[in-house]
Scaffold this motif. Structure first.
Motif, PDB file in Angstrom:
ATOM      1  N   VAL A   2       0.823  -1.209   0.000  1.00 37.87           N
ATOM      2  CA  VAL A   2       0.000   0.000   0.000  1.00 37.87           C
ATOM      3  C   VAL A   2       0.857   1.259   0.000  1.00 37.87           C
ATOM      4  N   LEU A   3       0.218   2.342  -0.426  1.00 39.67           N
ATOM      5  CA  LEU A   3       0.748   3.695  -0.312  1.00 39.67           C
ATOM      6  C   LEU A   3      -0.303   4.549   0.385  1.00 39.67           C
ATOM      7  N   ILE A   4       0.153   5.511   1.191  1.00 37.99           N
ATOM      8  CA  ILE A   4      -0.741   6.551   1.699  1.00 37.99           C
ATOM      9  C   ILE A   4      -0.102   7.883   1.332  1.00 37.99           C
ATOM     10  N   VAL A   5      -0.828   8.680   0.556  1.00 38.84           N
ATOM     11  CA  VAL A   5      -0.295   9.948   0.068  1.00 38.84           C
ATOM     12  C   VAL A   5      -1.133  11.105   0.582  1.00 38.84           C
ATOM     13  N   SER A   6      -0.548  12.300   0.521  1.00 38.41           N
ATOM     14  CA  SER A   6      -1.246  13.521   0.923  1.00 38.41           C
ATOM     15  C   SER A   6      -1.610  14.307  -0.334  1.00 38.41           C
ATOM     16  N   LYS A   7      -2.890  14.244  -0.691  1.00 39.43           N
ATOM     17  CA  LYS A   7      -3.354  14.943  -1.900  1.00 39.43           C
ATOM     18  C   LYS A   7      -3.535  16.430  -1.593  1.00 39.43           C
ATOM     19  N   PRO A   8      -2.963  17.304  -2.401  1.00 41.37           N
ATOM     20  CA  PRO A   8      -3.193  18.738  -2.211  1.00 41.37           C
ATOM     21  C   PRO A   8      -4.627  19.129  -2.553  1.00 41.37           C
ATOM     22  N   ALA A   9      -5.079  20.237  -2.000  1.00 38.83           N
ATOM     23  CA  ALA A   9      -6.354  20.805  -2.421  1.00 38.83           C
ATOM     24  C   ALA A   9      -6.238  21.255  -3.879  1.00 38.83           C
ATOM     25  N   ASP A  10      -7.370  21.316  -4.571  1.00 36.99           N
ATOM     26  CA  ASP A  10      -7.434  21.720  -5.977  1.00 36.99           C
ATOM     27  C   ASP A  10      -6.779  20.718  -6.915  1.00 36.99           C
ATOM     28  N   MET A  11      -6.633  19.482  -6.478  1.00 37.47           N
ATOM     29  CA  MET A  11      -6.134  18.407  -7.343  1.00 37.47           C
ATOM     30  C   MET A  11      -7.149  17.269  -7.304  1.00 37.47           C
ATOM     31  N   ALA A  12      -7.577  16.809  -8.489  1.00 35.11           N
ATOM     32  CA  ALA A  12      -8.495  15.674  -8.548  1.00 35.11           C
ATOM     33  C   ALA A  12      -7.790  14.407  -8.076  1.00 35.11           C
ATOM     34  N   THR A  13      -8.552  13.495  -7.486  1.00 30.76           N
ATOM     35  CA  THR A  13      -7.964  12.228  -7.047  1.00 30.76           C
ATOM     36  C   THR A  13      -7.526  11.390  -8.234  1.00 30.76           C
ATOM     37  N   HIS A  14      -8.341  11.353  -9.290  1.00 30.90           N
ATOM     38  CA  HIS A  14      -8.065  10.491 -10.440  1.00 30.90           C
ATOM     39  C   HIS A  14      -8.600  11.150 -11.702  1.00 30.90           C
ATOM     40  N   PRO A  15      -8.123  10.732 -12.868  1.00 35.51           N
ATOM     41  CA  PRO A  15      -8.642  11.299 -14.120  1.00 35.51           C
ATOM     42  C   PRO A  15     -10.109  10.933 -14.331  1.00 35.51           C
ATOM     43  N   VAL A  23       3.861  -1.283 -11.954  1.00 43.08           N
ATOM     44  CA  VAL A  23       2.974  -0.826 -13.034  1.00 43.08           C
ATOM     45  C   VAL A  23       1.545  -0.579 -12.543  1.00 43.08           C
ATOM     46  N   TYR A  24       1.273  -0.887 -11.271  1.00 44.73           N
ATOM     47  CA  TYR A  24      -0.101  -0.869 -10.772  1.00 44.73           C
ATOM     48  C   TYR A  24      -0.231   0.060  -9.565  1.00 44.73           C
ATOM     49  N   ALA A  25      -1.261   0.895  -9.577  1.00 46.50           N
ATOM     50  CA  ALA A  25      -1.655   1.692  -8.416  1.00 46.50           C
ATOM     51  C   ALA A  25      -3.113   2.075  -8.600  1.00 46.50           C
ATOM     52  N   GLU A  26      -3.950   1.780  -7.593  1.00 47.03           N
ATOM     53  CA  GLU A  26      -5.368   2.128  -7.666  1.00 47.03           C
ATOM     54  C   GLU A  26      -5.828   2.653  -6.308  1.00 47.03           C
ATOM     55  N   HIS A  27      -6.572   3.755  -6.344  1.00 46.67           N
ATOM     56  CA  HIS A  27      -7.054   4.351  -5.094  1.00 46.67           C
ATOM     57  C   HIS A  27      -8.178   3.507  -4.507  1.00 46.67           C
ATOM     58  N   VAL A  28      -8.202   3.413  -3.177  1.00 44.37           N
ATOM     59  CA  VAL A  28      -9.223   2.645  -2.465  1.00 44.37           C
ATOM     60  C   VAL A  28     -10.444   3.517  -2.200  1.00 44.37           C
ATOM     61  N   VAL A  51      -4.977   9.817   1.096  1.00 43.24           N
ATOM     62  CA  VAL A  51      -5.627   8.881   0.176  1.00 43.24           C
ATOM     63  C   VAL A  51      -4.888   7.550   0.271  1.00 43.24           C
ATOM     64  N   LEU A  52      -5.642   6.472   0.452  1.00 38.11           N
ATOM     65  CA  LEU A  52      -5.088   5.123   0.548  1.00 38.11           C
ATOM     66  C   LEU A  52      -5.079   4.484  -0.836  1.00 38.11           C
ATOM     67  N   ILE A  53      -3.925   3.912  -1.207  1.00 38.70           N
ATOM     68  CA  ILE A  53      -3.734   3.388  -2.564  1.00 38.70           C
ATOM     69  C   ILE A  53      -3.186   1.967  -2.493  1.00 38.70           C
ATOM     70  N   ALA A  54      -3.762   1.075  -3.295  1.00 37.71           N
ATOM     71  CA  ALA A  54      -3.312  -0.312  -3.377  1.00 37.71           C
ATOM     72  C   ALA A  54      -2.241  -0.461  -4.451  1.00 37.71           C
ATOM     73  N   LEU A  59      -8.740  -4.398   0.682  1.00 38.87           N
ATOM     74  CA  LEU A  59      -9.036  -3.063   1.220  1.00 38.87           C
ATOM     75  C   LEU A  59     -10.434  -2.598   0.835  1.00 38.87           C
ATOM     76  N   ASP A  60     -10.882  -2.953  -0.364  1.00 41.57           N
ATOM     77  CA  ASP A  60     -12.255  -2.628  -0.759  1.00 41.57           C
ATOM     78  C   ASP A  60     -13.246  -3.253   0.212  1.00 41.57           C
ATOM     79  N   ARG A  61     -13.009  -4.509   0.565  1.00 46.58           N
ATOM     80  CA  ARG A  61     -13.904  -5.192   1.502  1.00 46.58           C
ATOM     81  C   ARG A  61     -13.827  -4.541   2.888  1.00 46.58           C
ATOM     82  N   MET A  62     -12.642  -4.180   3.324  1.00 47.20           N
ATOM     83  CA  MET A  62     -12.486  -3.529   4.624  1.00 47.20           C
ATOM     84  C   MET A  62     -13.203  -2.186   4.666  1.00 47.20           C
TER      85      MET A  62
END
Length: 281
Positions: free
Chosen positions: A88-101, A124-129, A140-143, A152-155
């Motif tokens: 997993v990754l946990i990142v700090s998303k800034p304000a005014d930035m979309a989580t994903h396209p 090659v893989y990263a997907e937000h939970v 934001v928690l990322i798999a 993590l989806d189930r949790m």
């Protein structure tokens, strides 16, 4: 591409199927795919027998098939990474930035930055939970592979991932703690907005006042559900809109509204460690 990791059984007399179903809580589809692909091996590199009972401490190797994520990588990852391990990754998303396209080929979102970091590590893989609204900053928690994503989806669905937010709202709140339990649906007059609606989805927000003055109140918020704009809609509905949130009734002018995903807490489904990450920015 195959992602590989090791795991030692933490229970005695357990089958591989029981491990994945009961302990990892992997969905039936993913579990079937892993079984067909012989994804779980012993120390000699041989496929494990799924119905055999193995003793505690048995060492397993997981080979997880990974299809590359479709995000276009930025040149440099400019999103702070606050926690990372093999899963997993946990990142700090800034304000005014979309989580994903939202559109194919879109760049500049949090996930575009994250995939840049992952690519440079050979992944090659990263997907937000879960996701945050564009104006909301914070964790934001990322798999990092599909198996952990399924877990993590189930949790998240079972409310085993605790998400704490910090907000500043307009006004002096007289109620110091409580829960807001009103359903949320689409606003009939504005497709970009959400509104309290009896026909909407169940939404539950718990809050506690942690500071205030005559004009503003700081609250800590825990989500029991995760509806679009939930915190913003709920606090606006009780007369205390998020400060600076003009969409939902704040009269305070600000560059952005005052809402941050401040803390993530969960038991790591593979390592069983208690993960607690706070964003102090």
């Amino acid at each position: 591409m195959i992602t590989t990791f090791q795991y030692a059984l933490q229970q005695d007399n357990i089958t591989i199927e029981q491990l994945l179903r009961d302990d990892f809580q992997v969905g039936k589809k993913v579990m079937h795919e892993m079984r067909m692909a012989k994804s779980v091996l012993n120390e000699a590199g041989e496929p494990m027998v799924w119905q055999h009972h193995y003793p505690k401490g048995t060492n397993l190797t997981f080979n997880v098939n990974v299809e590359p994520s479709s995000y276009v990588a930025t040149n440099v990852c400019e999103v702070p990474i606050l926690f990372e391990d093999a899963h997993v990754l946990i990142v700090s998303k800034p304000a005014d930035m979309a989580t994903h396209p939202n559109d194919p080929g879109q760049t500049g979102t949090c996930m575009n930055h994250v995939i840049s970091h992952v690519n440079k590590q050979g992944g090659v893989y990263a997907e937000h939970v879960h996701r945050l609204d564009q104006g909301t900053k914070g964790l934001v928690l990322i798999a990092k592979h599909p198996l952990i994503k399924s877990m993590l989806d189930r949790m998240l669905e079972d409310k085993q991932i605790i998400r704490t937010y910090e907000a500043i709202v307009d006004g002096f709140m007289t109620q110091k703690s409580g829960s807001i339990r009103t359903s949320i649906g689409k606003d009939r007059h504005d497709s970009a907005r959400r509104a309290v609606s009896p026909s909407g989805q169940t939404a539950i927000t718990h809050f506690e006042v942690v500071g205030q003055d005559a004009n503003f109140t700081k609250v800590h918020v825990i989500l029991e559900t995760g509806r679009t704009h939930q915190i913003r809609v709920h606090f606006s509905s009780i007369g205390y809109p998020i400060t600076g949130d003009r969409m939902y009734g704040s009269r305070t002018r600000a560059d952005n509204y005052s809402l941050q995903a401040k803390k993530l807490q969960f038991t790591h489904p593979i390592t069983k460690e208690m993960i607690v990450v706070e964003d102090y920015k």
